[in-house]
Design a protein around this motif. Structure first.
Motif, PDB file in Angstrom:
ATOM      1  N   VAL A 101      10.196   1.867 -20.648  1.00 21.45           N
ATOM      2  CA  VAL A 101      10.704   0.601 -20.105  1.00 21.45           C
ATOM      3  C   VAL A 101      11.903   0.822 -19.186  1.00 21.45           C
ATOM      4  N   ILE A 102      12.854   1.662 -19.586  1.00 23.33           N
ATOM      5  CA  ILE A 102      14.076   1.825 -18.790  1.00 23.33           C
ATOM      6  C   ILE A 102      13.798   2.455 -17.421  1.00 23.33           C
ATOM      7  N   PRO A 103      13.092   3.596 -17.338  1.00 21.78           N
ATOM      8  CA  PRO A 103      12.824   4.155 -16.000  1.00 21.78           C
ATOM      9  C   PRO A 103      12.012   3.218 -15.109  1.00 21.78           C
ATOM     10  N   SER A 104      10.988   2.568 -15.671  1.00 27.55           N
ATOM     11  CA  SER A 104      10.204   1.641 -14.860  1.00 27.55           C
ATOM     12  C   SER A 104      11.028   0.411 -14.496  1.00 27.55           C
ATOM     13  N   GLY A 105      11.943   0.022 -15.387  1.00 22.87           N
ATOM     14  CA  GLY A 105      12.817  -1.108 -15.104  1.00 22.87           C
ATOM     15  C   GLY A 105      13.761  -0.846 -13.952  1.00 22.87           C
ATOM     16  N   TYR A 106      14.095   0.418 -13.729  1.00 21.88           N
ATOM     17  CA  TYR A 106      14.963   0.771 -12.610  1.00 21.88           C
ATOM     18  C   TYR A 106      14.284   0.511 -11.265  1.00 21.88           C
ATOM     19  N   SER A 107      12.983   0.295 -11.270  1.00 19.79           N
ATOM     20  CA  SER A 107      12.272  -0.049 -10.042  1.00 19.79           C
ATOM     21  C   SER A 107      11.739  -1.479 -10.047  1.00 19.79           C
ATOM     22  N   PHE A 108      11.397  -1.989 -11.237  1.00 18.58           N
ATOM     23  CA  PHE A 108      10.727  -3.286 -11.313  1.00 18.58           C
ATOM     24  C   PHE A 108      11.561  -4.392 -11.958  1.00 18.58           C
ATOM     25  N   ASN A 109      12.641  -4.044 -12.635  1.00 14.84           N
ATOM     26  CA  ASN A 109      13.411  -5.061 -13.352  1.00 14.84           C
ATOM     27  C   ASN A 109      14.850  -5.071 -12.850  1.00 14.84           C
ATOM     28  N   GLU A 128      12.007  11.302  -7.454  1.00 11.68           N
ATOM     29  CA  GLU A 128      11.325  10.005  -7.482  1.00 11.68           C
ATOM     30  C   GLU A 128      11.027   9.608  -8.927  1.00 11.68           C
ATOM     31  N   ILE A 129      11.698   8.575  -9.409  1.00 14.09           N
ATOM     32  CA  ILE A 129      11.585   8.183 -10.815  1.00 14.09           C
ATOM     33  C   ILE A 129      10.162   7.761 -11.174  1.00 14.09           C
ATOM     34  N   LEU A 130       9.534   6.933 -10.331  1.00 12.44           N
ATOM     35  CA  LEU A 130       8.187   6.447 -10.657  1.00 12.44           C
ATOM     36  C   LEU A 130       7.163   7.584 -10.636  1.00 12.44           C
ATOM     37  N   GLN A 131       7.332   8.527  -9.732  1.00 12.05           N
ATOM     38  CA  GLN A 131       6.417   9.669  -9.694  1.00 12.05           C
ATOM     39  C   GLN A 131       6.540  10.509 -10.956  1.00 12.05           C
ATOM     40  N   VAL A 132       7.769  10.762 -11.387  1.00 12.35           N
ATOM     41  CA  VAL A 132       7.992  11.524 -12.620  1.00 12.35           C
ATOM     42  C   VAL A 132       7.465  10.760 -13.822  1.00 12.35           C
ATOM     43  N   LEU A 133       7.625   9.447 -13.810  1.00 15.28           N
ATOM     44  CA  LEU A 133       7.112   8.621 -14.912  1.00 15.28           C
ATOM     45  C   LEU A 133       5.598   8.724 -15.005  1.00 15.28           C
ATOM     46  N   LEU A 134       4.911   8.704 -13.862  1.00 13.33           N
ATOM     47  CA  LEU A 134       3.462   8.849 -13.843  1.00 13.33           C
ATOM     48  C   LEU A 134       3.046  10.199 -14.431  1.00 13.33           C
ATOM     49  N   LEU A 135       3.712  11.268 -14.006  1.00 13.81           N
ATOM     50  CA  LEU A 135       3.394  12.603 -14.521  1.00 13.81           C
ATOM     51  C   LEU A 135       3.673  12.698 -16.016  1.00 13.81           C
ATOM     52  N   THR A 155       0.822  -1.208   0.000  1.00  9.53           N
ATOM     53  CA  THR A 155       0.000   0.000   0.000  1.00  9.53           C
ATOM     54  C   THR A 155       0.858   1.260   0.000  1.00  9.53           C
ATOM     55  N   GLY A 156       1.874   1.259   0.866  1.00  9.45           N
ATOM     56  CA  GLY A 156       2.765   2.411   0.925  1.00  9.45           C
ATOM     57  C   GLY A 156       3.514   2.630  -0.372  1.00  9.45           C
ATOM     58  N   PHE A 157       3.896   1.531  -1.021  1.00  3.39           N
ATOM     59  CA  PHE A 157       4.617   1.636  -2.282  1.00  3.39           C
ATOM     60  C   PHE A 157       3.751   2.274  -3.361  1.00  3.39           C
ATOM     61  N   VAL A 158       2.493   1.808  -3.462  1.00  2.00           N
ATOM     62  CA  VAL A 158       1.582   2.341  -4.475  1.00  2.00           C
ATOM     63  C   VAL A 158       1.292   3.815  -4.227  1.00  2.00           C
ATOM     64  N   LEU A 159       1.023   4.168  -2.975  1.00  2.98           N
ATOM     65  CA  LEU A 159       0.730   5.559  -2.649  1.00  2.98           C
ATOM     66  C   LEU A 159       1.933   6.461  -2.899  1.00  2.98           C
ATOM     67  N   ASN A 160       3.129   5.901  -2.756  1.00  2.00           N
ATOM     68  CA  ASN A 160       4.339   6.705  -2.963  1.00  2.00           C
ATOM     69  C   ASN A 160       4.548   7.057  -4.431  1.00  2.00           C
ATOM     70  N   ILE A 161       3.901   6.310  -5.337  1.00  2.00           N
ATOM     71  CA  ILE A 161       4.006   6.617  -6.763  1.00  2.00           C
ATOM     72  C   ILE A 161       3.294   7.925  -7.084  1.00  2.00           C
ATOM     73  N   ILE A 162       2.290   8.275  -6.275  1.00  3.67           N
ATOM     74  CA  ILE A 162       1.526   9.504  -6.495  1.00  3.67           C
ATOM     75  C   ILE A 162       2.215  10.651  -5.751  1.00  3.67           C
TER      76      ILE A 162
END
Length: 438
Positions: free
Chosen positions: A298-306, A155-162, A136-143
């Motif tokens: 793929v590359i930015p998201s991969g830095y967190s998920f891959n 925050e890479i994932l936050q910037v990716l979302l934006l 839950t904390g991880f998902v909320l931290n993306i926002i």
């Protein structure tokens, strides 16, 4: 675009030669003058901060330009789903391979460490953060809390979302062409700035390696050499066999890909971090023939998920601590370790000290392995971070090629020509997309 007759430059003037010199000089200073080496840490840290300053705007602009240029938001969802499927499959395989390797080599066997004698104060911060590591904390931290806050916090994932939201909105915007042109020009500017910053990479490698050897010493490598060897051997095996086979099925040579990414790999080796190589990796994957949207997503998201190397390291670390403290694990508990690492390795990917935080969370959830056992790895973690970061970088390069090929946005023949004609040229062009990267 690069032409076959493009003039090359002397090897001794290339960035990767200078980085090699920086690494060797850092090792020498750290070994012969350890007190001096320990004082060099700010040089490496300063370089990483400079690159992190540029990473978020590069990711944002690359993804926005890619989505807006594509003009098809449905493809964005397809690419995202394919990337997630690939990430989960390969990182799970990395976890299993790491588990098999540590069970076979048994680097902790015979150490007979009494867990009650371990000083847990040195890892208290990781234990505290590990308690708050949940889905839950991880998902909320993306926002992000604010649009600007995502960039300020890096925050890479936050910037990716934006970036995804901005790109989708730009597709339906009446003045799309003008804004798209502005985004492209801004992207070229940031890549040019990154090229200038990369000239400092040899000094960063010198400072980081001087600090590592000076603080921890080569003697640490000997005392815990077996677990270090286990991590290195497993990562190399994973890259050669697993990623090598994936490259083969994609129609390219893994060896030539590694040569193509030599500058980025040496920067990671020198700084023990994969973040400084992110802008260059995005640029080179585009030059190789992957579309801007696929590379930017793929590359930015991969830095967190891959994180293949991190997955291998975490499995080996958990089982090593169990072996060293004579903690017996049932098959059910071993499977639970793999399951927990599948979840936790994603949650702590972008957190400082994420490896130890994930270890603490996993050991706490398991209950039977002493969390204080993390202290056994403190001395060699810096050395292991180099190999896991290298593996992460290579894994994300291969992931980008694979997803691009699945999407029909990867020209194998073009990639082969680029890899075969990969000459030594000025590195300042490597990161400038306006000149098509050399």
């Amino acid at each position: 675009m690069t032409t076959p007759d493009q003039p090359s430059i002397r090897f001794t003037r290339t960035l990767y030669f200078r980085v090699i010199v920086g690494i060797l000089a850092g090792v020498a200073v750290g070994y012969f003058a350890p007190h001096v080496g320990e004082q060099l840490k700010p040089i490496g840290d300063g370089f990483i901060k400079l690159v992190r300053m540029l990473v978020t705007p590069i990711i944002f602009l690359t993804v926005v330009v890619g989505i807006a240029s594509m003009g098809d938001t449905r493809r964005l969802g397809r690419v995202g789903i394919k990337a997630i499927v690939y990430f989960e499959a390969v990182t799970t395989l990395a976890l299993v391979i790491g588990f098999a390797a540590v069970s076979l080599i048994r680097p902790g066997a015979g150490m007979n460490v009494d867990s009650t004698t371990l000083d847990s104060t040195s890892v208290a911060q990781y234990v505290a953060q590990g308690k708050h590591l949940d889905a839950t904390g991880f998902v909320l931290n993306i926002i992000p809390d604010s649009f600007v806050g995502a960039f300020a916090n890096g925050e890479i994932l936050q910037v990716l979302l934006l970036a995804i939201l901005t790109g989708i909105a730009l597709v339906a915007f009446d003045d799309e062409r003008r804004l798209l042109s502005l985004a492209k020009s801004s992207s070229h500017l940031f890549f040019r700035i990154t090229a200038l910053v990369m000239e400092l990479a040899p000094f960063a490698a010198f400072g980081a390696m001087g600090f590592t050897i000076g603080k921890y010493g080569l003697g640490t490598l000997v005392s815990l050499g077996k677990v270090l060897l286990c991590v290195y051997a497993t990562c190399i095996l994973f890259v050669v066999v697993v990623l090598g086979l994936i490259c083969f099925f994609n129609g390219i040579s893994l060896w030539k890909l590694l040569l193509y990414l030599k500058e980025e790999l040496l920067i990671v080796l020198g700084t023990s971090s994969s973040e400084p190589a992110l802008p260059g990796l995005i640029a080179k994957m585009e030059r190789l023939g992957c579309s801007e949207m696929v590379a930017g997503l793929v590359i930015p998201s991969g830095y967190s998920f891959n994180l293949d190397g991190t997955s291998i390291y975490l499995t080996i670390a958990v089982i090593f601590i169990a072996q060293a403290t004579n903690t017996h694990l049932t098959i059910k508990q071993e499977l639970f370790v793999i399951f927990m690492l599948m979840l936790n390795s994603k949650g702590a990917a972008a957190v400082t000290g994420g490896g130890f935080i994930t270890l603490a969370a996993t050991l706490a959830a398991l209950g039977s392995i002493p969390v204080a056992g993390i202290t056994l790895l403190l001395g060699i973690d810096r050395f292991m971070s180099e190999m896991r970061s290298l593996t992460n970088l290579i894994g994300n390069a291969v992931a980008t090629i694979t997803v691009a090929r699945w999407e029909g946005q990867f020209d194998v023949e073009h990639a082969r020509r680029v890899l075969n004609n990969n000459k030594i040229v000025p590195e300042s062009a490597d990161l400038e997309k306006a000149e098509e990267l050399r």
